[in-house]
Structure formats: structure tokens, C-alpha cells
Motif scaffolding. Structure first.
Motif, PDB file in Angstrom:
ATOM      1  N   ASP A 178      -7.146 -12.488   0.489  1.00  0.00           N
ATOM      2  CA  ASP A 178      -8.172 -11.740  -0.245  1.00  0.00           C
ATOM      3  C   ASP A 178      -7.818 -10.257  -0.315  1.00  0.00           C
ATOM      4  O   ASP A 178      -8.011  -9.604  -1.352  1.00  0.00           O
ATOM      5  CB  ASP A 178      -9.539 -11.924   0.417  1.00  0.00           C
ATOM      6  CG  ASP A 178     -10.023 -13.364   0.362  1.00  0.00           C
ATOM      7  OD1 ASP A 178      -9.514 -14.120  -0.490  1.00  0.00           O
ATOM      8  OD2 ASP A 178     -10.884 -13.737   1.179  1.00  0.00           O
ATOM      9  N   SER A 179      -7.299  -9.707   0.775  1.00  0.00           N
ATOM     10  CA  SER A 179      -6.927  -8.291   0.793  1.00  0.00           C
ATOM     11  C   SER A 179      -5.817  -8.014  -0.210  1.00  0.00           C
ATOM     12  O   SER A 179      -5.821  -6.975  -0.904  1.00  0.00           O
ATOM     13  CB  SER A 179      -6.463  -7.880   2.195  1.00  0.00           C
ATOM     14  OG  SER A 179      -7.505  -8.018   3.133  1.00  0.00           O
ATOM     15  N   THR A 228      -8.194 -14.300   4.790  1.00  0.00           N
ATOM     16  CA  THR A 228      -8.696 -12.922   4.684  1.00  0.00           C
ATOM     17  C   THR A 228      -7.598 -12.005   4.176  1.00  0.00           C
ATOM     18  O   THR A 228      -7.841 -11.105   3.350  1.00  0.00           O
ATOM     19  CB  THR A 228      -9.205 -12.435   6.052  1.00  0.00           C
ATOM     20  OG1 THR A 228     -10.302 -13.250   6.466  1.00  0.00           O
ATOM     21  CG2 THR A 228      -9.657 -10.984   5.980  1.00  0.00           C
ATOM     22  N   ALA A 256      -5.255  -9.730  -2.926  1.00  0.00           N
ATOM     23  CA  ALA A 256      -5.837  -9.860  -4.265  1.00  0.00           C
ATOM     24  C   ALA A 256      -6.524  -8.569  -4.693  1.00  0.00           C
ATOM     25  O   ALA A 256      -6.470  -8.172  -5.865  1.00  0.00           O
ATOM     26  CB  ALA A 256      -6.820 -11.030  -4.290  1.00  0.00           C
ATOM     27  N   LYS A 257      -7.153  -7.873  -3.748  1.00  0.00           N
ATOM     28  CA  LYS A 257      -7.803  -6.597  -4.071  1.00  0.00           C
ATOM     29  C   LYS A 257      -6.783  -5.536  -4.474  1.00  0.00           C
ATOM     30  O   LYS A 257      -7.114  -4.586  -5.181  1.00  0.00           O
ATOM     31  CB  LYS A 257      -8.611  -6.106  -2.873  1.00  0.00           C
ATOM     32  CG  LYS A 257      -9.823  -6.978  -2.560  1.00  0.00           C
ATOM     33  CD  LYS A 257     -10.539  -6.503  -1.315  1.00  0.00           C
ATOM     34  CE  LYS A 257     -11.714  -7.412  -0.967  1.00  0.00           C
ATOM     35  NZ  LYS A 257     -12.399  -6.995   0.281  1.00  0.00           N
ATOM     36  N   LEU A 258      -5.533  -5.687  -3.996  1.00  0.00           N
ATOM     37  CA  LEU A 258      -4.468  -4.754  -4.381  1.00  0.00           C
ATOM     38  C   LEU A 258      -3.833  -5.140  -5.712  1.00  0.00           C
ATOM     39  O   LEU A 258      -2.900  -4.475  -6.175  1.00  0.00           O
ATOM     40  CB  LEU A 258      -3.379  -4.720  -3.300  1.00  0.00           C
ATOM     41  CG  LEU A 258      -3.802  -4.205  -1.924  1.00  0.00           C
ATOM     42  CD1 LEU A 258      -2.658  -4.383  -0.931  1.00  0.00           C
ATOM     43  CD2 LEU A 258      -4.209  -2.739  -2.009  1.00  0.00           C
ATOM     44  N   ARG A 285       0.820  -1.219   0.000  1.00  0.00           N
ATOM     45  CA  ARG A 285       0.000   0.000   0.000  1.00  0.00           C
ATOM     46  C   ARG A 285       0.852   1.267   0.000  1.00  0.00           C
ATOM     47  O   ARG A 285       0.381   2.327  -0.414  1.00  0.00           O
ATOM     48  CB  ARG A 285      -0.938  -0.010   1.202  1.00  0.00           C
ATOM     49  CG  ARG A 285      -2.030  -1.079   1.118  1.00  0.00           C
ATOM     50  CD  ARG A 285      -3.000  -1.004   2.297  1.00  0.00           C
ATOM     51  NE  ARG A 285      -3.988  -2.066   2.222  1.00  0.00           N
ATOM     52  CZ  ARG A 285      -3.851  -3.255   2.797  1.00  0.00           C
ATOM     53  NH1 ARG A 285      -2.746  -3.522   3.516  1.00  0.00           N
ATOM     54  NH2 ARG A 285      -4.789  -4.171   2.676  1.00  0.00           N
TER      55      ARG A 285
END
Length: 654
Positions: free
Chosen positions: A594-595, A591, A597-599, A548
Motif C-alpha cells: 500500500d505504501s 502494508t 502504491a501511494k508513491l 523516496r
């Protein structure tokens, strides 16, 4: 080698100092060996000591030299005994008595019978019999000669026990020689007594050496050097006496009064020993050694054997390097060569040079707490080695050229490199022409360019990558010998990114019961510890934070592990470990997948071993996050990780 005025070269013997023809110290192999041990969990100091103990391909290590010392020590004790002088004196005495009786037997006179009675009444002890015969008027020339040989033998052995080489010098002894020795001993004791009182004895010492220097082939330059040499020999002689039985010791002590037939000589030796004890109380005067062999040694040889044993013990301590402030420069190379030969001295000198050059080259540095650690320079060299091995493996398995070069097209990095077959980058014309001119390719105003002159502009792909390498540091990685391959993989990837893809951002993350972001030095020096727990949840959480912080870069997440997640992080920061794993641990870990993958990040898992629970888990990770599962063997781990990184940053997907 020197040149005379006529320009001719003359070769002369090599005496001292560094060997000008010796090959240079190979620090690369030494650093590789130290690096392997450090990455295996040893401290840099322990790794350096282990290298010196083990040695190199062309140099014996300290362990081998020490083993040879103990073997020599054992041979001395196993082969010899210390009753050589007593046995030889007994033989000479028996010969003298037999010759004398042969001469007396045919003589019918009362005097002959009286002499026979005297001989028959001699004490049984060798020393007592020799003393009893001191005033005997020998009738047999052969017997008289044998008895004189006893006195000469005792004098030679007594002198040899205190002055090395004296026995040979006194082989043809005359009364004048004996008087010269006695005078030297008296002057020596006067000199040592004055030195013991604290007088300034330098001029007196010089006068003594001018008068008696022939007795001291060591050529001492000061009184202290003279005392050192004499005390070492005298202490060895005392240890020899200590090693005898009480009966042997008493016999030999009594015999010494007959040395050269002059009891004053034994008295001077006794005074000498007392002076030396006072001047060098630190010498080993009370030690002993068991001699259990069949080869009889005389007093001089026995003293030399004891001196050799003492020297071997001192060398073993020096080679052990176990005392505070120990350095390889402490090793007495002259003594080592005396005991083990010239090659041993060469090996010890090479090891000392290796230790010195490792420190001088800046490969080891001292941390704030005083401990040694690998320097950044050393880490770069280890990284180069690890990356080179990986790239070699990649080329051999794929038949490709070096895939680690900067990208085939894109922005210039500011660097250039020699052209290789297949390159499509633009030429750096100024550097290419400069190379041709320096090579001598310019004539008649023309510059002739050859292929070897060409340099191309190094470029890198425009896409930046943000990379998180998460490595498992739980105890199972150590137990299954996966610790070292994991560290070499991290070194190779770090070296590749820091030198070829400098715009990429790499974060190294370790995870056991908890996860932590570390630099390459910390990971390399990380010591193995008994720790249960594989907290992949925490590692992926830190990886997400790293991604991030660099939103414009291509995300790459690589995970090296040998076990399913068995720990997770609670909101309050507590790491919770459960085995077998719990549904909560698996859910929290997925979880984070998944986070990521969203990035836009797919997680590539490098699964070590064949744990079925891990296999089932990573299959779920691949499906949930669109990542890949790779199951390399340990030798191929580095190739798999680096290859996947290059594949992903070029735009490939699992």
C-alpha cells in the motif's frame, strides 16, 4: 618462414614457442562458463579450476588428461612382468647345457664323462649355475656362444638399466667396447664423488663429456643436469628391483657379477648408485609397483617401465594442481607428450594459455582478503551476454526489433549509432559524412553517402525511472534450480540500465530471512546458504526508501519469488520467521504494498513455480497495488522482467 635476399619466401620446420597458426584463445566462452559456476554458488577460484578440469569444446581438460595417465599406468602394470632377464638367461643357459651334452654324449673318453658329471652337479638356481660355469671349458662352439650371449645380455641389461639407449649401442659388443664402458664408469664415479665433496667440477665435467659424451644422448650441460638424469634412471632401476620377489631379486643381483664377464662393471654400477643416492636423496629409491602381466621385461625395459610409472605419477600430481602455488606452467609438457602423445601437450599448453589470458585480460581480480573475484570488466561481459540472450528471446517471441536501444525520441545522450531500418532519430551529419569519406566515397569534390555510412543521434526518453528489483534468495530458490536464472536476470537488467538508460536508478535487493541492498558484484558472487524465511516485507521496505530518494522519477518495483512471505521485520529490527505464514506477516507485507502504491508504484510479481499459497497472495498484491502477476518459466524469466521494465518505463500499466 624467412625471406632470402631475392625476396623469395622459404618455409622451415616449426620447433618451439607459441604456434603462430593456432587460433586465439576464446575468452568469451571461458568467462561464460566461469560466470555460470560463480552465479551457481562457486567461488571464482573454484570456477576457474572447474573450467580447467572440464576443458573446452576443442581442448581436453585436466580430468581427461589425468584419466588417460591412469589408464596408461594401469596398462603398463597389467601387461608386463619383471622376470624377462631371468627367463631369457635361463633359456640361454638351457640351450648351452643341451648343446654341450649333445657334443659330449658320443665322446667315449673319461674327460667327457667327467664333464657330464660337472654339468649334472650344477646348482638348480640360474645365477649359481651361471657363476659355476664361469671357468668351464666349453667343448661345443654352440654352447660357448650361448654362454657368451648370457654375459653380453647381462652387461647390456645392466647398462640399459642405468643409461637409456645403451643396450642398442652395445648390441655388437667387443672387448674394446667393454673396456670403454668400464673406463667411462670409473671416470663418472670420480666426477660424481668430487661433486659430492663440493669441488668445482665444471671443467672436469666438460672434459668428461668430451671423452665420453657418446654415452649421453641427452647432452647434459652441467653436472647437475647429468646427476638429475642418472639419478632418475637409477632410482627407477632400484624400484624395479624392489618390485621383484626376494628370490628374483637375489638371483638377478648375483647374475650381475657376470655382466660382460667382468665383475668390475657391477662394482662400478654399485658405486654409481651409492653416489647418486647421496646426491639425490629426494628421489624415490624405496618405492615399488606390482607388475602382474604376461609380457616379460628385461632389466632395461623394467627400469624404463618404472621410470614411466614415476613420470606418470609426477604428471598426475602436476595435473591435479592440488599443491600450494600450483600453476599450469608447472606441467612438464615434454613428459606429457612422451606419455600421451603430442596432442596432450597441445591441450595442456592451451589450458595454461587460457588461465594466463584470463588473468591478463583483467577478468579476475584479487580482493582485499586475498580471494579471487570477478572484475567489473568480467561482470560487464557477463551482463552483455545475459542481456543479449534476453533481447534475442524478446525479438523472437514478439517479432520486434531491439527494444533495448535508447528511447525513440527525447533528449540526446551524446552517443551515436549506425542507422537501422525504422529509426526516426535525426542523423548525426558530421559523423555520417566522415564515414563516407573514410570509406572512399569522395571524388571530384563530391561526397557519396551510402546507407552503411549513416549514423543517428541516440536519444533517451525524458522520463527517468527509479527501479527496485527484489529477488528471493531463500533456500527454495537454490533447491528448485532457480538460483542461476535469478542472477542472470539481475545481470541482464543491470546491464540494460547501466548502458542504455543511464539516468535510471536501479537498486538490487535480496531477501531471505532478512533483506539487503547489494551491488551487482555481490549478487553475482552470492553463495547459496540454508536459510529459511521469505522476508518480502523487509525487501519492499528497502524498495520504498529507494523510491523516496528519487521523487521525480517513474517508480518501478519488480519482485522475483517462489514462495509466500514467511518472515517480517519488527520495529526493533528483528526478523521473525514463522511457517506456515502468520496473519501478522501478511498484514505487514501488504502494508508496504500500500505504501508503494501511494508513491505511484505498482508491484509486478514474477511468480516462480505453482505454490497455491503464493498464487493467492500475489493476487491480493495485484488487487491492492494495481500491479501485475507474471508466471514465467525459468528460461523466460529474464525476458519477462526486462520486458516488464521497458513496458512500465514507457508508461504502460499492468
Amino acid at each position: 618462414m624467412t625471406a632470402d635476399p631475392g625476396g623469395r619466401w622459404e618455409y622451415r620446420p616449426y620447433h618451439d614457442g607459441p604456434d603462430p597458426l593456432a587460433p586465439p584463445v576464446d575468452l568469451r566462452d571461458a568467462l561464460e562458463a566461469i560466470g555460470q559456476d560463480v552465479m551457481g554458488g562457486s567461488s571464482p577460484r573454484s570456477a576457474l579450476e572447474e573450467l580447467l578440469r572440464r576443458g573446452t569444446d576443442r581442448t581436453q581438460g585436466l580430468d581427461d588428461l589425468t584419466r588417460r595417465l591412469w589408464e596408461r599406468r594401469s596398462r603398463i602394470q597389467r601387461r608386463n612382468n619383471l622376470d624377462g632377464t631371468l627367463a631369457e638367461v635361463r633359456q640361454l643357459l638351457d640351450r648351452a647345457l643341451a648343446a654341450e651334452k649333445r657334443t659330449l654324449f658320443p665322446d667315449p673318453s673319461d674327460d667327457a664323462r667327467f664333464r657330464e658329471a660337472q654339468l649334472d652337479a650344477l646348482p638348480t638356481g640360474t645365477a649359481a649355475a651361471v657363476n659355476e660355469l664361469a671357468g668351464y671349458d666349453w667343448q661345443s662352439p654352440e654352447a660357448a656362444e650361448a654362454y657368451q650371449q648370457i654375459r653380453d645380455k647381462l652387461g647390456q641389461e645392466l647398462m640399459e638399466s642405468r643409461f637409456q639407449g645403451m643396450k642398442q649401442a652395445l648390441e655388437q659388443t667387443t672387448p674394446q667396447d667393454v673396456e670403454r664402458v668400464r673406463a667411462m664408469m670409473a671416470d663418472l664415479n670420480d666426477l660424481l664423488l668430487a661433486h659430492l665433496r663440493g669441488d668445482d667440477t665444471q671443467e672436469r665435467f666438460q672434459a668428461f663429456m668430451r671423452e665420453h659424451g657418446e654415452f649421453f644422448p641427452e647432452n647434459p650441460r652441467t653436472v647437475e643436469e647429468l646427476v638429475d638424469a642418472l639419478a632418475a634412471r637409477a632410482a627407477a632401476a632400484q624400484r624395479m628391483m624392489n618390485s621383484m620377489s626376494a628370490e628374483q631379486r637375489a638371483e638377478l643381483s648375483e647374475l650381475m657379477g657376470n655382466a660382460f664377464g667382468d665383475p668390475r662393471l657391477a662394482e662400478q654400477v654399485s658405486t654409481l648408485d651409492a653416489n647418486l643416492r647421496a646426491l639425490r636423496p629426494g628421489e624415490d629409491w624405496s618405492g615399488s609397483a606390482r607388475m602382474r602381466g604376461e609380457n616379460p621385461l628385461g632389466m632395461g625395459e623394467g627400469a624404463q617401465a618404472m621410470q614411466d610409472l614415476g613420470e606418470l605419477d609426477a604428471l598426475a600430481e602436476q595435473l591435479s594442481q592440488s599443491y600450494p602455488g600450483a600453476r599450469l606452467e608447472d606441467i612438464d609438457l615434454d613428459a606429457l607428450q612422451r606419455q600421451l602423445g603430442d596432442e596432450a601437450g597441445v591441450d595442456a599448453r592451451r589450458l595454461a594459455e587460457l588461465e594466463r589470458e584470463l588473468n591478463r585480460a583483467g577478468l579476475l581480480e584479487r580482493a582485499a582478503d586475498g580471494s579471487l573475484r570477478l572484475s567489473p570488466k568480467a561482470l560487464r561481459k557477463l551482463g552483455e551476454s545475459a542481456l543479449s540472450d534476453v533481447l534475442t528471446a524478446m525479438r523472437s517471441t514478439r517479432g520486434e526489433r531491439d527494444t533495448a536501444r535508447a528511447g525513440a525520441a527525447g533528449e540526446p545522450t551524446g552517443a551515436t549509432r549506425p542507422w537501422e531500418f525504422g529509426d526516426t532519430e535525426p542523423w548525426d551529419v558530421p559523423r555520417t559524412l566522415r564515414n563516407a569519406v573514410l570509406r572512399g566515397g569522395s571524388s571530384d569534390g563530391r561526397v557519396r553517402v551510402e546507407v552503411s555510412d549513416v549514423e543517428v543521434v541516440e536519444t533517451e526518453q525524458r522520463a527517468r525511472a527509479v527501479v527496485a528489483l527484489c529477488v528471493d534468495t531463500s533456500w527454495s530458490m537454490v533447491q528448485e534450480d532457480r538460483w542461476l536464472p535469478m542472477k542472470r536476470t539481475a545481470l541482464a537488467l543491470h546491464q540494460l540500465i547501466s548502458t542504455r538508460f543511464r539516468s535510471d536508478e536501479l537498486r538490487l535487493i535480496t531477501f531471505g530471512r532478512q533483506a539487503a541492498a547489494v551491488d551487482i558484484g555481490e549478487l553475482t558472487a552470492l553463495e547459496s546458504a540454508w536459510e529459511q524465511g521469505t522476508n518480502l516485507h523487509h525487501a519492499l521496505l528497502l524498495a520504498g526508501r529507494h523510491l523516496r530518494r528519487h521523487p521525480g522519477a517513474k517508480p518501478v518495483v519488480l519482485v522475483v519469488t517462489d514462495g509466500e512471505p514467511t518472515a517480517h521485520l519488527e520495529p526493533d529490527g528483528e526478523a521473525v520467521f514463522r511457517y506456515p505464514t502468520t496473519e501478522r506477516t501478511l498484514r505487514k507485507t501488504l502494508t508496504e504494498v500500500d505504501s508503494l502504491a501511494k508513491l505511484g508504484a505498482s508491484v509486478t510479481v514474477f511468480m516462480l513455480g505453482d505454490d497455491p499459497n503464493l498464487a493467492a497472495f500475489v493476487d491480493v498484491v495485484a488487487k491492492r497495488g494495481g500491479g501485475r502477476v507474471v508466471n514465467p518459466d525459468l528460461d523466460g524469466l529474464g525476458t519477462a522482467v526486462v520486458g516488464d521494465y521497458l513496458h512500465t518505463r514507457r508508461g504502460g500499466r499492468g
